[in-house]
Write a protein that holds these residues in place. Structure first.
Motif, PDB file in Angstrom:
ATOM      1  N   GLU A   1       0.788  -1.023  -0.050  1.00  0.00           N
ATOM      2  CA  GLU A   1       0.015   0.006  -0.016  1.00  0.00           C
ATOM      3  C   GLU A   1       0.876   1.135   0.035  1.00  0.00           C
ATOM      4  O   GLU A   1       1.886   1.316   0.563  1.00  0.00           O
ATOM      5  CB  GLU A   1      -0.906  -0.156   1.161  1.00  0.00           C
ATOM      6  CG  GLU A   1      -1.981  -0.988   1.142  1.00  0.00           C
ATOM      7  CD  GLU A   1      -2.754  -0.730   2.366  1.00  0.00           C
ATOM      8  OE1 GLU A   1      -3.036   0.200   3.047  1.00  0.00           O
ATOM      9  OE2 GLU A   1      -3.489  -1.815   2.903  1.00  0.00           O
ATOM     10  N   VAL A   2       0.320   2.325  -0.484  1.00  0.00           N
ATOM     11  CA  VAL A   2       1.179   3.464  -0.759  1.00  0.00           C
ATOM     12  C   VAL A   2       0.703   4.481   0.588  1.00  0.00           C
ATOM     13  O   VAL A   2      -0.357   4.571   0.765  1.00  0.00           O
ATOM     14  CB  VAL A   2       1.034   4.353  -1.943  1.00  0.00           C
ATOM     15  CG1 VAL A   2       1.609   5.684  -1.959  1.00  0.00           C
ATOM     16  CG2 VAL A   2       1.262   3.259  -3.160  1.00  0.00           C
ATOM     17  N   THR A   3       1.755   4.998   1.360  1.00  0.00           N
ATOM     18  CA  THR A   3       1.227   5.815   2.492  1.00  0.00           C
ATOM     19  C   THR A   3       1.814   7.039   2.076  1.00  0.00           C
ATOM     20  O   THR A   3       3.004   7.357   1.261  1.00  0.00           O
ATOM     21  CB  THR A   3       1.789   5.416   3.761  1.00  0.00           C
ATOM     22  OG1 THR A   3       3.276   5.308   3.473  1.00  0.00           O
ATOM     23  CG2 THR A   3       1.434   3.844   4.331  1.00  0.00           C
ATOM     24  N   THR A   4       1.032   7.999   2.359  1.00  0.00           N
ATOM     25  CA  THR A   4       1.448   9.390   1.992  1.00  0.00           C
ATOM     26  C   THR A   4       1.883  10.075   3.467  1.00  0.00           C
ATOM     27  O   THR A   4       1.291  10.061   4.675  1.00  0.00           O
ATOM     28  CB  THR A   4       0.068  10.256   1.601  1.00  0.00           C
ATOM     29  OG1 THR A   4      -0.937  10.277   2.606  1.00  0.00           O
ATOM     30  CG2 THR A   4      -0.375   9.667   0.234  1.00  0.00           C
ATOM     31  N   PRO A   5       3.107  10.775   3.543  1.00  0.00           N
ATOM     32  CA  PRO A   5       3.591  11.412   4.741  1.00  0.00           C
ATOM     33  C   PRO A   5       2.490  12.923   5.258  1.00  0.00           C
ATOM     34  O   PRO A   5       2.050  13.080   4.214  1.00  0.00           O
ATOM     35  CB  PRO A   5       4.769  11.802   4.375  1.00  0.00           C
ATOM     36  CG  PRO A   5       4.814  11.963   2.745  1.00  0.00           C
ATOM     37  CD  PRO A   5       3.855  11.044   2.260  1.00  0.00           C
ATOM     38  N   GLU A   6       2.533  12.768   6.340  1.00  0.00           N
ATOM     39  CA  GLU A   6       1.757  14.032   6.939  1.00  0.00           C
ATOM     40  C   GLU A   6       2.712  15.071   6.799  1.00  0.00           C
ATOM     41  O   GLU A   6       3.942  15.304   7.267  1.00  0.00           O
ATOM     42  CB  GLU A   6       1.500  13.726   8.419  1.00  0.00           C
ATOM     43  CG  GLU A   6       0.402  14.625   9.020  1.00  0.00           C
ATOM     44  CD  GLU A   6       0.284  14.077  10.345  1.00  0.00           C
ATOM     45  OE1 GLU A   6       0.170  15.150  11.262  1.00  0.00           O
ATOM     46  OE2 GLU A   6       0.156  12.996  10.651  1.00  0.00           O
ATOM     47  N   LEU A   7       1.999  16.177   5.940  1.00  0.00           N
ATOM     48  CA  LEU A   7       2.848  17.329   5.602  1.00  0.00           C
ATOM     49  C   LEU A   7       2.719  18.379   6.765  1.00  0.00           C
ATOM     50  O   LEU A   7       3.747  19.178   6.546  1.00  0.00           O
ATOM     51  CB  LEU A   7       2.291  18.021   4.279  1.00  0.00           C
ATOM     52  CG  LEU A   7       2.272  16.899   3.052  1.00  0.00           C
ATOM     53  CD1 LEU A   7       1.425  17.685   1.921  1.00  0.00           C
ATOM     54  CD2 LEU A   7       3.669  16.666   2.785  1.00  0.00           C
TER      55      LEU A   7
END
Length: 57
Positions: free
Chosen positions: A10-16
Motif C-alpha cells: 500500500e502507498v502511504t502518504t507522509p503527513e505534511l
C-alpha cells in the motif's frame, strides 16, 4: 524487464503538517507574551521599542 507496477504494497502518504497546530499557535503566543513582559521589565525605557522589535522578530 517489466515496466508495470505491482499492487503488493500500500502507498502511504507522509503527513505534511502536524495535526496539533492549535497547541503550536498557543505556544508561540505564550512565548511572545513572556518575551514582551521580560523586555518591559528588564530593558530601559528608551530601548524598549528597539528590543521589542528584536524580541518579537
Amino acid at each position: 524487464m517489466s515496466t508495470e507496477m505491482s499492487d503488493n504494497e500500500e502507498v502511504t502518504t507522509p503527513e505534511l503538517a502536524p495535526r496539533r497546530t492549535f497547541g503550536g499557535v498557543i505556544a508561540v503566543w505564550v512565548i511572545a507574551a513572556l518575551v514582551g513582559i521580560a523586555i518591559g521589565v528588564f530593558v530601559a525605557e528608551e530601548w524598549r521599542a528597539a528590543w521589542l522589535t528584536v524580541g518579537l522578530g
